[in-house]
Structure formats: structure tokens, C-alpha cells
Design an enzyme around this catalytic site. Structure first.
Site, PDB file in Angstrom:
ATOM      1  N   GLN A 163       2.516  -1.813   1.305  1.00 41.57           N
ATOM      2  CA  GLN A 163       2.487  -0.738   2.295  1.00 41.57           C
ATOM      3  C   GLN A 163       2.434  -1.322   3.707  1.00 41.57           C
ATOM      4  OE1 GLN A 163       2.692   2.539   1.303  1.00 41.57           O
ATOM      5  NE2 GLN A 163       2.830   3.092   3.445  1.00 41.57           N
ATOM      6  N   LYS A 187       2.160   8.039  -3.689  1.00 41.20           N
ATOM      7  CA  LYS A 187       2.996   7.229  -4.588  1.00 41.20           C
ATOM      8  C   LYS A 187       2.381   7.159  -5.978  1.00 41.20           C
ATOM      9  CE  LYS A 187       4.736   5.015  -0.520  1.00 41.20           C
ATOM     10  NZ  LYS A 187       4.976   3.842   0.332  1.00 41.20           N
ATOM     11  N   ASP A 215      11.446  -0.945  -2.016  1.00 40.49           N
ATOM     12  CA  ASP A 215      11.596  -0.435  -0.646  1.00 40.49           C
ATOM     13  C   ASP A 215      12.936  -0.876  -0.031  1.00 40.49           C
ATOM     14  OD1 ASP A 215       9.441   1.213  -0.013  1.00 40.49           O
ATOM     15  OD2 ASP A 215       8.153  -0.454   0.638  1.00 40.49           O
TER      16      ASP A 215
END
Ligand code: BQF
Length: 283
Positions: free
Chosen positions: A96, A52, A119
Site C-alpha cells: 500500500q 481489499k 497493482d
């Protein structure tokens, strides 16, 4: 022999387009930034976080990395998220997953400002996916849809079978296929006669998390096979949820692992981050 759906190539093209978009945004005074939080030292998560960061560098946006020890408390993590929610240099925030046992993933996701939730895991954004009126599309399903579209595959009227029902992949995947007018079946660990159902699929999405679970005899000849799985079976050997060698002989098109859906996921995260920068702009 199946056409290989090259996610690495398609994602590179998308990132080039996004890099141009970033240039134009900066000219308008918008400076996108992505905050990535990693708690603990899971090696797979560390690789994903690195991917990322590299993508942010590639499209030339700021990335803010927070690597926290595994003993971090839920309260401390939520405090950091609140700080990032209020930081105007941060357009998007992601934490994460998975998190250590003692931290509630639900509490953490709920703490993220829905306008920065790149997300698309916050319940507000999950709800919007149901209606089709959404700001952020969850990265992996979005990547699958983009790869299908880029490959000239039309979903309308097709039998789509999604194997796997996670909140992150299976459920939103089914919804996106439905929005494109697919006829969608979701299968899972309690599904009876699974192979009969997968053999009906014109478009088969494997998102079960079991190495090479989908064998050739579960695939209809001429099907499009999308493998979302990333399973490490040896220190340097990744395989998908599909047994590639048998599937590839039957499918019309198939995604490889690595280099299929994975890179598309990262490209879609970048796309969501630019969207967040637009949503959060103050002028
Ligand atoms: C490739 C992920 C399971 C659980 C949590 C490129 C990635 C992976 C593979 C990547 C994933 C998977 C990510 C490849 C991010 C995709 O070349 O095949 C990129 O970095 N991903 C994640 O952040 O969390 C996960 C899978």
C-alpha cells in the site's frame, strides 16, 4: 441532469462474476491468494487495505495481511516481499502506498515479482502497458475503462482529456484511452488555459487530487465526467476532484464520489489477482 455512473453497482456485479470464476478455479486446483502489505498507520491507507480484505472475502479468495510498524526498514520490507515472491500460496502482492519517507517506493516496487504485481507498478508491467500487450492493468484506470464500457460509452474517436499525470492514474489512464482509439490530451499543473482544454473534452477524467478543482464552467455540455479524486474535507465528508453539483447539470454522465471509481478500483484488483493466480499456476 446527468446519468450517474454507479461504480458501486457495477463493481458488485463484477465481483459476483469473479466469485463464480473463483469457484471454477478452485475446482481446477487453483487457490488464489492476495498479500497486502501496509507500513505505518495512515488512516486512509488502513481503510483501503480493509476494503481489499473485504473484497477478497467476498469473492472467497485468501488474503494475507502484513501490517508493519512505520519504523520498518526498507531492507526488512524487501525481505518480506522476497519471501512472498517465493510463496506459492501467494498469487498477488501489493504494498500500500504511500510508504514512510525513509523507504524508497521505487526499490520496493522493483522487488515485487512482475508476475505477482497486481497493482501493475513494476517497470516491466508499466512497459507492457505502453505496447498494449499486458497481463495486469493498473486498477484505477482499469476500473474507469470498465465503468465506461459497462455504461455503453464508446471511446473511439472521442476527445479525451485527462487532468493529472501521476504514474498510478494519469499516465496509464491516457494509454488505455488511446488503446480504445480515443484522442487523448494530458493536462497538469503547468498546463496553460486549462479550462479551454477541458471544455473540449467529450470524456473528461479528473485525477488531480484537489477537492472540487473541476468546476462546471470547465465542462462541455454533454460530456462524460469521470472523477477519480477522493478527498476527505471533513471527518465524514468525501468529495472528488469535480464540483459535483455544477458539473452534474452539464454532463451527460458523471461518476459520484464516493461510489464511483473507488469501488471499481477494488474490483479490478480482484480481477488482477485471479489473473496472477492463472499466471503463477504450477501445473
Ligand atoms: C468509494 C487510493 C488515493 C491514493 C491511494 C471505494 C476505495 C475508495 C473509495 C478504495 C485508493 C482509492 C485506494 C470507494 C483503494 C480507491 O466507495 O468511493 C473504495 O479502497 N480505493 C488505494 O488502495 O490507494 C489509494 C486513492
Amino acid at each position: 441532469m446527468a446519468m450517474i455512473l454507479n461504480g458501486k453497482e457495477v463493481s458488485a456485479r463484477i465481483k459476483d462474476e469473479l466469485r463464480d470464476e473463483v469457484k471454477a478455479m478452485k475446482a481446477r486446483g487453483i487457490e488464489p491468494g492476495l498479500a497486502v502489505i501496509l507500513v505505518g498507520d495512515d488512516p486512509a491507507s488502513a481503510v483501503y487495505v480493509r476494503n481489499k480484505k473485504l473484497a477478497c472475502e467476498y469473492i472467497r479468495i485468501n488474503s494475507f495481511e502484513y501490517i508493519l510498524p512505520k519504523e520498518t526498514s526498507e531492507a526488512e520490507l524487501i525481505e518480506l516481499i522476497q519471501k512472498l515472491n517465493n510463496d506459492s500460496s501467494v498469487s498477488g502482492i501489493l504494498c500500500q502506498l504511500p510508504l514512510p519517507e525513509h523507504i524508497s517506493e521505487e526499490a520496493v516496487i522493483n522487488a515485487i515479482d512482475p508476475k505477482k504485481d497486481v497493482d501493475a507498478f513494476h517497470p516491466v508491467n508499466v512497459g507492457k502497458i505502453m505496447t498494449g500487450n499486458y497481463d495486469f492493468v493498473p486498477c484505477t484506470p482499469a476500473g474507469v475503462m470498465e465503468l465506461i464500457k459497462e455504461s455503453g460509452i464508446d471511446v473511439a474517436g472521442k476527445e479525451c482529456v485527462v487532468v493529472g499525470r501521476s504514474n498510478i492514474v494519469g499516465k496509464p489512464m491516457a494509454m488505455l484511452l488511446l488503446h480504445q482509439h480515443g484522442t487523448v490530451t494530458i493536462c497538469h499543473s503547468r498546463t496553460k488555459e486549462l479550462a479551454e482544454k477541458t471544455r473540449c473534452a467529450d470524456i473528461l477524467i479528473a485525477a488531480v487530487g484537489i477537492p472540487e478543482f473541476i468546476k462546471g464552467d470547465m465542462i462541455k455540455p454533454g460530456a462524460v465526467v469521470i472523477d477519480v479524486g477522493i478527498n476527505r474535507i471533513a471527518p465524514k465528508k468525501l468529495v472528488g476532484d469535480v464540483e459535483f453539483d455544477t458539473a452534474e447539470k452539464l454532463a451527460a454522465a458523471i461518476t459520484p464520489v464516493p461510489g464511483g471509481v473507488g469501488p471499481m478500483t477494488i474490483a479490478m484488483l480482484m480481477k488482477n489477482t485471479l489473473k496472477a493466480a492463472e499466471l503463477n499456476k504450477t501445473c
